[in-house]
Design an enzyme around this catalytic site. Structure first.
Site, PDB file in Angstrom:
ATOM      1  CG  HIS A  22      -1.945   1.075   1.247  1.00 40.17           C
ATOM      2  ND1 HIS A  22      -3.161   0.949   1.902  1.00 40.17           N
ATOM      3  CD2 HIS A  22      -1.952   2.319   0.700  1.00 40.17           C
ATOM      4  CE1 HIS A  22      -3.846   2.072   1.747  1.00 40.17           C
ATOM      5  NE2 HIS A  22      -3.125   2.930   1.033  1.00 40.17           N
ATOM      6  CG  HIS A  59      -1.218   6.175  -2.631  1.00 43.94           C
ATOM      7  ND1 HIS A  59      -2.351   6.011  -3.390  1.00 43.94           N
ATOM      8  CD2 HIS A  59      -1.522   5.713  -1.392  1.00 43.94           C
ATOM      9  CE1 HIS A  59      -3.315   5.495  -2.637  1.00 43.94           C
ATOM     10  NE2 HIS A  59      -2.835   5.297  -1.418  1.00 43.94           N
ATOM     11  CG  HIS A 100      -7.593   3.256  -0.717  1.00 42.48           C
ATOM     12  ND1 HIS A 100      -6.834   2.707  -1.697  1.00 42.48           N
ATOM     13  CD2 HIS A 100      -6.759   4.072   0.002  1.00 42.48           C
ATOM     14  CE1 HIS A 100      -5.591   3.168  -1.596  1.00 42.48           C
ATOM     15  NE2 HIS A 100      -5.521   3.997  -0.575  1.00 42.48           N
ATOM     16  CD  GLU A 117      -7.725   6.521   4.274  1.00 39.76           C
ATOM     17  OE1 GLU A 117      -8.236   6.499   3.137  1.00 39.76           O
ATOM     18  OE2 GLU A 117      -6.647   7.114   4.534  1.00 39.76           O
ATOM     19  CG  ASP A 145      -1.646   5.707   2.681  1.00 39.54           C
ATOM     20  OD1 ASP A 145      -1.887   5.467   1.494  1.00 39.54           O
ATOM     21  OD2 ASP A 145      -2.495   6.215   3.451  1.00 39.54           O
ATOM     22  CG  ASP A 146      -0.013   8.935   0.527  1.00 38.61           C
ATOM     23  OD1 ASP A 146       0.087   8.863  -0.704  1.00 38.61           O
ATOM     24  OD2 ASP A 146      -1.047   8.612   1.155  1.00 38.61           O
TER      25      ASP A 146
HETATM   26  N1  ADE Z   1      -4.480   8.771  -2.044  1.00 45.15           N
HETATM   27  C1  ADE Z   1      -3.268   8.814  -1.501  1.00 45.15           C
HETATM   28  N2  ADE Z   1      -3.304   8.401  -0.226  1.00 45.15           N
HETATM   29  C2  ADE Z   1      -4.595   8.056   0.029  1.00 45.15           C
HETATM   30  C3  ADE Z   1      -5.274   7.545   1.162  1.00 45.15           C
HETATM   31  N3  ADE Z   1      -4.668   7.292   2.318  1.00 45.15           N
HETATM   32  N4  ADE Z   1      -6.602   7.345   1.056  1.00 45.15           N
HETATM   33  C4  ADE Z   1      -7.238   7.612  -0.078  1.00 45.15           C
HETATM   34  N5  ADE Z   1      -6.644   8.091  -1.158  1.00 45.15           N
HETATM   35  C5  ADE Z   1      -5.332   8.309  -1.117  1.00 45.15           C
HETATM   36 ZN    ZN Z   2      -3.724   4.754   0.353  1.00 47.06          ZN
END
Ligand code: ADE
Ligand code: ZN
Length: 348
Positions: free
Chosen positions: A22, A24, A202, A205, A283-284
């Site tokens: 996971h 991006h 996703h 969340e 994630d990011d």
């Molecule tokens: N795009 C990038 N990170 C995300 C996340 N945590 N949830 C939804 N979209 C995303």
């Molecule tokens: Zn994500």
């Protein structure tokens, strides 16, 4: 001399062979690269310095993050920019024990600004090839549809992707969750599955457990990204455990986006105790302050996870991947070999 037990465990977690599922790629844009690309492409930035960027990364929820994340993407224009972005991630991932990565990309974030789909995917793909050859990291690409946009736009993106079908492993669904349930994308997922693309989404969340049900029943998702709100629905948890459907959990993200008030209140440990196939991911990472091993370390410290929990999470990461059974076995053997090294045995 006192042993630094927490430090030993952190080192162990960092070096453990693992998969990241996971991630991006646009969320790996570190501020220094953002500045470099802004300069290279003559794109104005609303920040005066790298420190200024970091100060802006305080989020109240998912949307407040997405607004900043999409704005950051404006510096990505050419094939080489996507290469540089992806290569930077891979070198960091290699230093954190990543052996395999299944990576999300958001083509609509770029094509809607006039960047060609070809530039996006060719740059990413070329870096992934180099990652395989030079860093021994295998990978797959997962094309994400932006769920705040229309189903027609998603269908068009899938059509645009078809000339590059061989380079794509699966499809995913990201962006603003609440108000955009998985059911909205049923037809696109039907078509994606017909072409052999593997579906993930996703869900859960910020959105309710009902979205996880929809992702499973309507999109036939093989993994749920985040999924942390599943624990609000006992029947859903029972199904996820029974079918061993993986959840790609991102602890630092969940705290930064206020899904949980703190890491100590995160439900990751309870998920593992309940028998859910949970994995840890970043994630990011450029926005949330840590890559995958940093997430493991932070979760271990906050939730009092031990060495066996970290091994389980690394094992889950390979089990939850789309690798072949043979490749999974090879990675699990490497993992056992790593965990059995005598010099690492004393770590609690
Ligand atoms: N795009 C990038 N990170 C995300 C996340 N945590 N949830 C939804 N979209 C995303
Ligand atoms: Zn994500």
């Amino acid at each position: 001399m006192m042993r630094d037990v927490a430090g030993d465990l952190a080192n162990f977690g960092r070096d453990l062979p693992k998969a990241e599922l996971h991630l991006h790629i646009e969320g790996t844009l570190e501020p220094d690269l953002m500045f470099e690309l802004a300069h290279r492409n003559a794109v104005p930035l609303p920040y005066a310095s790298v420190e200024d960027v970091r100060r802006a990364y305080v989020f109240s929820d998912l949307q407040s993050f997405l607004d900043i994340y999409y704005a950051g993407c404006r510096v990505l224009l050419r094939e080489q920019d996507f290469y540089d972005l992806t290569w930077a991630y891979l070198t960091r991932a290699a230093a954190q024990g990543v052996r395999h990565a299944e990576i999300f990309f958001d083509p609509q974030t770029h094509t809607d600004r006039g960047v060609a789909f070809e530039a996006v995917i060719t740059g990413i793909h070329r870096a992934l090839d180099d990652g395989h050859d030079r860093l021994d990291i295998s990978s797959g690409l997962i094309l994400c549809f932006l769920r705040h946009l229309s189903v027609d736009a998603a269908m068009q993106t899938l059509t645009d992707a078809m000339p590059y079908r061989e380079w794509i492993l699966g499809v995913g669904l990201d962006s603003s969750e609440v108000g955009h349930p998985p059911s909205k994308f049923r037809t696109v997922y039907d078509r994606a599955r017909e072409t052999g693309l593997l579906p993930v989404a996703h869900a859960g969340e910020e959105g309710p457990p009902a979205y996880i049900w929809e992702a499973l029943d309507l999109l036939h998702a093989r993994r749920i990204d985040h999924g942390v709100r599943c624990t609000e629905d006992a029947r859903l948890v029972a199904r996820l455990v029974e079918e061993q459907i993986p959840l790609t959990v991102c602890p630092m993200s969940n705290v930064k986006l206020r899904v949980f008030p703190s890491l100590r209140q995160h439900n990751l440990k309870r998920m593992l105790e309940r028998g859910l196939l949970a994995t840890v991911n970043s994630d990011d990472p450029a926005y949330f302050g840590g890559y995958v091993a940093d997430n493991l370390e932070a979760a271990a410290a906050a939730l009092e996870l031990g060495r066996e929990d970290l091994i389980l999470l690394a094992r889950n990461s390979f089990m939850a991947s789309f690798l072949s059974e043979g490749e999974k076995r090879r990675h699990l053997n490497d993992l056992s070999g790593f965990a059995d090294q005598p010099s690492l045995k004393t770590t609690s």
